[in-house]
Design an enzyme around this catalytic site. Structure first.
Site, mmCIF file in Angstrom:
data_model
loop_
_atom_site.group_PDB
_atom_site.id
_atom_site.type_symbol
_atom_site.label_atom_id
_atom_site.label_comp_id
_atom_site.label_asym_id
_atom_site.label_seq_id
_atom_site.Cartn_x
_atom_site.Cartn_y
_atom_site.Cartn_z
ATOM 1 C CE LYS A 122 -3.909 2.182 0.339
ATOM 2 N NZ LYS A 122 -3.475 2.890 -0.892
ATOM 3 C CD GLN A 143 3.335 4.771 2.143
ATOM 4 O OE1 GLN A 143 3.920 5.566 1.441
ATOM 5 N NE2 GLN A 143 2.222 5.076 2.795
ATOM 6 C CE LYS A 158 4.829 7.285 -2.074
ATOM 7 N NZ LYS A 158 4.227 7.709 -0.793
ATOM 8 C CG ASP A 198 3.463 10.763 -2.937
ATOM 9 O OD1 ASP A 198 3.336 10.469 -1.752
ATOM 10 O OD2 ASP A 198 4.444 11.420 -3.357
ATOM 11 C CB THR A 241 -2.023 13.807 4.323
ATOM 12 O OG1 THR A 241 -2.451 12.725 3.511
ATOM 13 C CG2 THR A 241 -0.557 13.665 4.652
ATOM 14 C CB SER A 411 -5.478 4.975 1.953
ATOM 15 O OG SER A 411 -5.311 6.017 1.026
#
Ligand code: GLU
Length: 478
Positions: A122, A143, A158, A198, A241, A411
């Site tokens: 993820k 991550q 990623k 992102d 975020t 998410s």
């Protein structure tokens, strides 16, 4: 030098300590530790040459977890560290697309599937000219720990491409997303790998990527997060975020017996994270004194009001304009061309733009103006030497993998809602987000306690590492 022989066990350190004469025990131990760590890192650098960002991210985590390893012979026997720094799978592919003028363009795409020990991979997709494997491996590595900190079952990954969306038309962006997903689609899946946005990938791009996945696979599944609300996106995902970073900051400040009211916050960036952090800061009566983009910064001495924030949002997100345009529209706003906001006097700095945007000199300025905290809305925005200066200057540092985990956390909540085929209210999601950020803060406090204060970097690295390492250990040699 092999990565395998390292790190040493506590016994071997103590034996060497015994032979090292009569010097102070702690000094000798820390010297031995750092020479072993140096050995591991120099082997890593040889194995992953010219990937400075990746080296930097690994070094920071290892510095925090090295002392834990001395007491965990089981981790050492399983060679956990060497396994942890090697991505499970790295994909690189060609993307061919056509501009509106009929020119054929070629870009390079990647997906780094870093670690799936606690859940499907993820992590976001980044479209930016600076994207390369070093950047994506650093982001994928970070991550893994960030996702572990959320408490949700998500592994780390990623991806992205060296495509520059700046100045591209809607149709060009759509064609690029379709070409990108035509290849990526065969490597991802709702229980395998679930990308999101992102830098350079927002709701618009996620929509095009999702549409193409569905067309090719003939399956409507939760293979991406950050989707539009009309097709399974979670409420509050765009805000998550930025809001999460402010919730985290609020806990840091409250742990010191203070509040955010009237605190001067210098924010960098002017994208999704920066703007939503500012929105929450205003709600909590803090003063937002800056924003920036790649051209320069705006400085707002008295702090921006809600109307001003709405103007910035309109210019940056809707018009896709530049930050200097804000100074033309709001009185009392100063534009500082080519400058970052770090020479502005503030109580808290929130770098929300990109990696390594706050360097040693900036950190010195923040220490000398008496800043209390730096909270990373972006991933690894402080250079290693900046972090060193901030730590020495007793400025608290809320690292990205803890402070900006709210995005990927929501998410995860989007995946849960999709799996149940229902959607929660904004309030329900916000409550869950707040609870997650509080838990992350507590985990940092528990694992980062040092001389009566909290070292949030050590705390986040250790708590995230322990979860991933335990899962890897339980699953045997895979
Ligand atoms: N790109 C974001 C991050 O750095 C979000 C990833 C996601 O939602 O999967 O955490």
């Amino acid at each position: 030098q092999s990565l395998r022989e390292l790190p040493p066990s506590k016994d071997s350190l103590l034996v060497r300590l015994f032979f090292s004469g009569s010097r102070d025990r702690d000094d000798v131990l820390s010297e031995l530790r750092s020479s072993e760590l140096d050995g591991f890192l120099s082997a890593l650098k040889k194995r992953h040459p010219h990937q400075e960002e990746f080296h930097q991210a690994v070094e920071e985590v290892l510095e925090s977890v090295w002392p834990i390893l001395e007491d965990r012979p089981d981790f050492q026997k399983a060679n956990l560290l060497e396994r942890l720094v090697e991505p499970e799978r790295v994909l690189t592919f060609r993307i061919v697309w056509e501009t509106d003028d009929g020119e054929v363009r070629v870009n390079r795409g990647h997906r780094v599937q870093f670690n799936s020990s606690i859940g499907p991979y993820k992590g976001g997709l980044r479209f930016h000219p600076t994207v390369n494997l070093s950047v994506l491996k650093f982001l994928g590595f970070e991550q893994c720990f960030k996702n572990a900190l959320t408490g949700l079952p998500m592994g780390g990954g990623k991806g992205g491409a060296d495509f520059d969306p700046k100045g591209r038309s809607e149709r060009e962006v759509m064609r690029f997303c379709q070409a990108f997903m035509t290849e990526l689609g065969r490597h991802i899946g709702e229980s395998t790998d679930v990308p999101a946005g992102d830098i350079g990938v927002g709701g618009r791009e996620v929509g095009y990527l999702f549409g193409q996945y569905k067309r090719l696979q003939n399956r409507f599944v939760s293979v991406l997060t950050g989707k539009g609300q009309s097709f399974g996106g979670s409420l509050l995902r765009p805000e998550a975020t930025g809001f999460g970073a402010v919730y985290f900051l609020r806990h840091m400040v409250e742990a010191k017996g203070q509040s955010l009211k009237d605190k001067r916050i210098a924010v960098s960036g002017s994208g999704n994270v920066a703007l939503h952090a500012a929105e929450k800061l205003l709600e909590l009566d803090a003063k937002v004194v800056s924003f920036s983009d790649s051209g320069g910064s705006i400085y707002v001495p008295e702090g921006l009001d809600r109307k001003g924030l709405e103007t910035v949002r309109h210019i940056k997100l809707e018009r896709r304009g530049r930050i200097h345009e804000v100074a033309d529209e709001i009185d009392g706003v100063e534009y500082q061309e080519g400058q970052s906001p770090w020479s502005i006097e503030c109580d808290v700095a929130m770098p929300c733009a990109t990696q390594n945007e706050l360097d040693e000199e900036d950190a010195k300025k923040l220490v000398s103006c008496g800043a209390q905290a730096v909270v990373e809305g972006a991933n690894m925005p402080c250079t290693a030497s900046a972090v060193e200066v901030l730590r020495k200057g007793s400025v608290m540092v809320g690292p990205g993998k803890a402070a900006n985990a709210g995005g990927v956390a929501v998410s995860g909540l989007e995946q849960s809602q999709n799996a149940q085929r229902l959607s929660w209210t904004r309030n329900e999601v916000d409550e869950k987000l707040q609870a997650i950020m509080e838990r992350i803060h507590s985990a940092c406090a528990e694992h980062g306690e040092k001389d009566g204060a909290i070292d949030y970097i050590d705390g986040a690295n250790r708590a995230g590492f322990l979860k991933v390492a335990d899962a890897m250990l339980s699953q045997g040699l895979v």
